[in-house]
Design a protein around this motif. Structure first.
Motif, mmCIF file in Angstrom:
data_model
loop_
_atom_site.group_PDB
_atom_site.id
_atom_site.type_symbol
_atom_site.label_atom_id
_atom_site.label_comp_id
_atom_site.label_asym_id
_atom_site.label_seq_id
_atom_site.Cartn_x
_atom_site.Cartn_y
_atom_site.Cartn_z
ATOM 1 N N ASP A 240 -4.312 3.824 -2.749
ATOM 2 C CA ASP A 240 -3.319 3.925 -1.672
ATOM 3 C C ASP A 240 -4.019 3.723 -0.338
ATOM 4 O O ASP A 240 -5.014 4.400 -0.044
ATOM 5 N N VAL A 241 -3.495 2.796 0.463
ATOM 6 C CA VAL A 241 -4.133 2.521 1.764
ATOM 7 C C VAL A 241 -3.042 2.204 2.787
ATOM 8 O O VAL A 241 -2.036 1.585 2.473
ATOM 9 N N ASP A 242 -3.255 2.642 4.040
ATOM 10 C CA ASP A 242 -2.227 2.533 5.071
ATOM 11 C C ASP A 242 -2.623 1.623 6.226
ATOM 12 O O ASP A 242 -1.942 1.600 7.252
ATOM 13 N N ASP A 243 -3.717 0.888 6.085
ATOM 14 C CA ASP A 243 -4.154 -0.034 7.137
ATOM 15 C C ASP A 243 -4.778 -1.267 6.488
ATOM 16 O O ASP A 243 -5.172 -1.235 5.316
ATOM 17 N N LEU A 244 -4.927 -2.321 7.273
ATOM 18 C CA LEU A 244 -5.545 -3.549 6.777
ATOM 19 C C LEU A 244 -7.067 -3.396 6.840
ATOM 20 O O LEU A 244 -7.740 -4.014 7.658
ATOM 21 N N VAL A 245 -7.589 -2.542 5.964
ATOM 22 C CA VAL A 245 -9.027 -2.261 5.953
ATOM 23 C C VAL A 245 -9.615 -2.460 4.557
ATOM 24 O O VAL A 245 -10.516 -1.726 4.144
ATOM 25 N N VAL A 246 -9.102 -3.484 3.847
ATOM 26 C CA VAL A 246 -9.594 -3.764 2.497
ATOM 27 C C VAL A 246 -10.043 -5.210 2.340
ATOM 28 O O VAL A 246 -10.374 -5.628 1.225
ATOM 29 N N ASP B 81 -6.029 -0.026 -10.921
ATOM 30 C CA ASP B 81 -5.059 -0.813 -11.682
ATOM 31 C C ASP B 81 -3.955 -1.386 -10.804
ATOM 32 O O ASP B 81 -3.215 -2.275 -11.241
ATOM 33 N N GLY B 82 -3.793 -0.869 -9.618
ATOM 34 C CA GLY B 82 -2.758 -1.320 -8.710
ATOM 35 C C GLY B 82 -2.909 -0.602 -7.388
ATOM 36 O O GLY B 82 -3.803 0.244 -7.221
ATOM 37 N N ALA B 83 -2.036 -0.946 -6.447
ATOM 38 C CA ALA B 83 -2.151 -0.360 -5.106
ATOM 39 C C ALA B 83 -0.776 0.089 -4.613
ATOM 40 O O ALA B 83 0.264 -0.366 -5.096
ATOM 41 N N ILE B 84 -0.823 1.004 -3.645
ATOM 42 C CA ILE B 84 0.379 1.490 -2.967
ATOM 43 C C ILE B 84 0.093 1.437 -1.474
ATOM 44 O O ILE B 84 -1.015 1.765 -1.036
ATOM 45 N N THR B 85 1.085 1.041 -0.695
ATOM 46 C CA THR B 85 0.891 1.010 0.753
ATOM 47 C C THR B 85 2.214 1.310 1.470
ATOM 48 O O THR B 85 3.184 1.715 0.835
ATOM 49 N N THR B 86 2.223 1.104 2.800
ATOM 50 C CA THR B 86 3.306 1.635 3.620
ATOM 51 C C THR B 86 4.407 0.637 3.960
ATOM 52 O O THR B 86 5.494 1.053 4.366
ATOM 53 N N ASN B 87 4.124 -0.675 3.869
ATOM 54 C CA ASN B 87 5.173 -1.649 4.206
ATOM 55 C C ASN B 87 4.906 -2.978 3.501
ATOM 56 O O ASN B 87 3.796 -3.215 2.995
ATOM 57 N N ALA B 88 5.903 -3.836 3.487
ATOM 58 C CA ALA B 88 5.829 -5.074 2.720
ATOM 59 C C ALA B 88 4.788 -6.044 3.269
ATOM 60 O O ALA B 88 4.158 -6.800 2.507
ATOM 61 N N PHE B 89 4.590 -6.055 4.591
ATOM 62 C CA PHE B 89 3.616 -6.979 5.183
ATOM 63 C C PHE B 89 2.206 -6.636 4.701
ATOM 64 O O PHE B 89 1.452 -7.508 4.253
ATOM 65 N N LEU B 90 1.847 -5.348 4.785
ATOM 66 C CA LEU B 90 0.524 -4.915 4.334
ATOM 67 C C LEU B 90 0.401 -5.082 2.815
ATOM 68 O O LEU B 90 -0.673 -5.431 2.309
ATOM 69 N N ALA B 91 1.488 -4.861 2.092
ATOM 70 C CA ALA B 91 1.453 -5.023 0.638
ATOM 71 C C ALA B 91 1.051 -6.444 0.255
ATOM 72 O O ALA B 91 0.265 -6.660 -0.672
ATOM 73 N N GLN B 92 1.593 -7.429 0.974
ATOM 74 C CA GLN B 92 1.243 -8.815 0.672
ATOM 75 C C GLN B 92 -0.229 -9.096 0.966
ATOM 76 O O GLN B 92 -0.903 -9.801 0.205
ATOM 77 N N LYS B 93 -0.742 -8.543 2.067
ATOM 78 C CA LYS B 93 -2.161 -8.733 2.398
ATOM 79 C C LYS B 93 -3.053 -8.147 1.310
ATOM 80 O O LYS B 93 -4.090 -8.720 0.951
ATOM 81 N N ILE B 94 -2.685 -6.967 0.808
ATOM 82 C CA ILE B 94 -3.487 -6.324 -0.243
ATOM 83 C C ILE B 94 -3.415 -7.133 -1.532
ATOM 84 O O ILE B 94 -4.429 -7.339 -2.212
ATOM 85 N N ALA B 95 -2.230 -7.620 -1.863
ATOM 86 C CA ALA B 95 -2.077 -8.435 -3.075
ATOM 87 C C ALA B 95 -2.888 -9.725 -2.964
ATOM 88 O O ALA B 95 -3.514 -10.165 -3.933
ATOM 89 N N ASP B 96 -2.888 -10.323 -1.772
ATOM 90 C CA ASP B 96 -3.613 -11.584 -1.573
ATOM 91 C C ASP B 96 -5.117 -11.422 -1.812
ATOM 92 O O ASP B 96 -5.766 -12.301 -2.358
ATOM 93 N N CYS B 97 -5.670 -10.302 -1.362
ATOM 94 C CA CYS B 97 -7.130 -10.152 -1.454
ATOM 95 C C CYS B 97 -7.575 -9.503 -2.759
ATOM 96 O O CYS B 97 -8.763 -9.549 -3.085
ATOM 97 N N SER B 98 -6.646 -8.887 -3.492
ATOM 98 C CA SER B 98 -7.052 -8.170 -4.706
ATOM 99 C C SER B 98 -6.468 -8.753 -5.986
ATOM 100 O O SER B 98 -7.026 -8.551 -7.072
ATOM 101 N N GLY B 99 -5.333 -9.422 -5.861
ATOM 102 C CA GLY B 99 -4.645 -9.896 -7.054
ATOM 103 C C GLY B 99 -3.945 -8.799 -7.843
ATOM 104 O O GLY B 99 -3.433 -9.037 -8.931
#
Length: 389
Positions: free
Chosen positions: A115-121, A161-179
């Protein structure tokens, strides 16, 4: 400014419980979720671990219980891995202890989420983060610290195994860098915040939203990392203070004014950093909560928390149209949106309309904030994200 007949409340961090009590919270029910954070704090830990556990542990709320653990509990990681069915690692940097905790859950065939709440990954954004925070880019240590921190966050993320975050914009960034699959749980207000917010809003309603004759613009910085965000609005504060003698400014936290504000220092008040409960009371005293943000991918990842915390106490916000603010605020209905070059116009528009519409807008904003960001409405979203629904 609103003169509230609401006293400050005694405050102590509610999460500073001994390990025995936190383990007892975990054992309470059949399905158990362990949240992990490096050490507790008033910001990310509160929103992403403490608040989640508070919702899941509600009486008569099903068969899921939750608790939170820290690096200081590392001697008991085996017991936690035996007891919990699911581990959520909140914004933690990779180290041998974090790796060991994840390994213990995996060895037992149990899922681990990040779980992460900022673009720090993602280190591709390290330069943007450093620039947005206004750090001294000439210092080699700045680059070492931030690249290392972001890379360590990414390494922890990769082990999950997966991630949780605070909004859809950050969710896409996390998915892009982690798959990895990414779910969204918004930040939201907990019981303690809303208990005091209700008293503050009721006091303002009883007074029919009449203040002391002055209009106060509040800037609640949270941390000095918002220095460049504040710089967006400061020239407009100078303009508004010069044009409107009945306007005052309150700055809360660690922001220092520029020289242009010195002429108006007798109309500027400062407040120290407040605990998150009594901050609700302070927010309730100002007419307008200013939320300027630089426009970039890092700030688009920020959550709506400054909006909903102000709205819950009947204070209207004026915000930059970031990804989340532009979706959270209905301009002219539940607050105001302002592009960087429009702040003077936006503040004056809000002040001039306030006599007619302030009370009705404040009521709509509070209703909107409670419905979307009150703890009472988050349980199903949390269970869906944890795949426990």
């Amino acid at each position: 400014m609103f003169d509230l007949n609401v006293s400050p409340v005694p405050y102590a961090d509610p999460w500073l419980q001994p390990l025995s009590e936190r383990l007892a919270m975990l054992y309470r029910r059949k399905v158990r979720v362990a949240y992990f954070y490096e050490e507790p704090n008033n910001s990310t830990f509160r929103y992403r671990a403490y608040n989640m556990a508070q919702v899941l542990n509600e009486p008569d709320a099903g068969d899921v219980s939750a608790s939170y653990f820290f690096l200081s509990d590392s001697d008991r990681f085996d017991e936690i891995a035996d007891a919990a069915d699911l581990l959520v690692i909140c914004r933690s940097r990779y180290c041998h202890q974090v790796n060991g905790l994840i390994t213990k859950f995996r060895a037992r065939g149990k899922r681990v989420l990040f779980d992460v709440d900022d673009l720090v990954v993602d280190t591709d954004y390290a330069h943007l983060v450093v620039a947005t925070l206004g750090l001294d880019v000439t210092q080699k240590g700045v680059w070492d610290d931030w690249f290392a921190m972001i890379a360590r966050m990414h390494q922890t993320l990769r082990l999950c195994d997966g991630a949780i975050t605070t909004n859809a914009f950050l969710a896409q960034k996390i998915a892009d860098c982690s798959g990895l699959p990414v779910a969204v749980i918004p930040n939201f207000m907990n019981k303690e915040q809303l208990d005091l917010a209700e008293k503050v809003f009721a006091a303002k309603e009883r007074a029919r939203f009449s203040g002391n004759g002055k209009t106060t613009l509040g800037y609640f910085s949270g941390s000095p990392s918002h220095r460049l965000d504040y710089a967006i609005v400061e020239p407009s504060l100078v303009d508004v203070l010069a044009e409107r003698p009945n306007v005052e400014v309150m700055v809360v936290g660690y922001i220092d004014h520029g020289p242009a504000m010195r002429e108006f220092r007798h109309r500027i008040s400062r407040q120290p950093f407040h605990d998150y409960v009594n901050l609700q009371r302070l927010l309730g005293t100002v007419e307008f909560n200013l939320m300027p943000l630089q426009s970039n991918a890092f700030t688009d990842c920020k959550s709506e928390l400054k909006y909903f915390e102000a709205a819950s106490v009947g204070t209207l916000s004026i915000a930059s149209p970031s990804f989340t603010y532009s979706r959270a605020i209905s301009d002219g209905e539940t607050g105001y949106l302002s592009k960087a070059h429009e702040w003077t116009e936006s503040i004056l528009r809000a002040i001039d309309q306030s006599t007619e519409v302030y009370a009705s807008m404040a009521a709509r904003a509070r209703e909107d904030a409670l419905r979307k960001f009150g703890w009472q409405h988050q349980r199903e979203t949390i269970l869906d994200a944890l795949q426990l629904a």
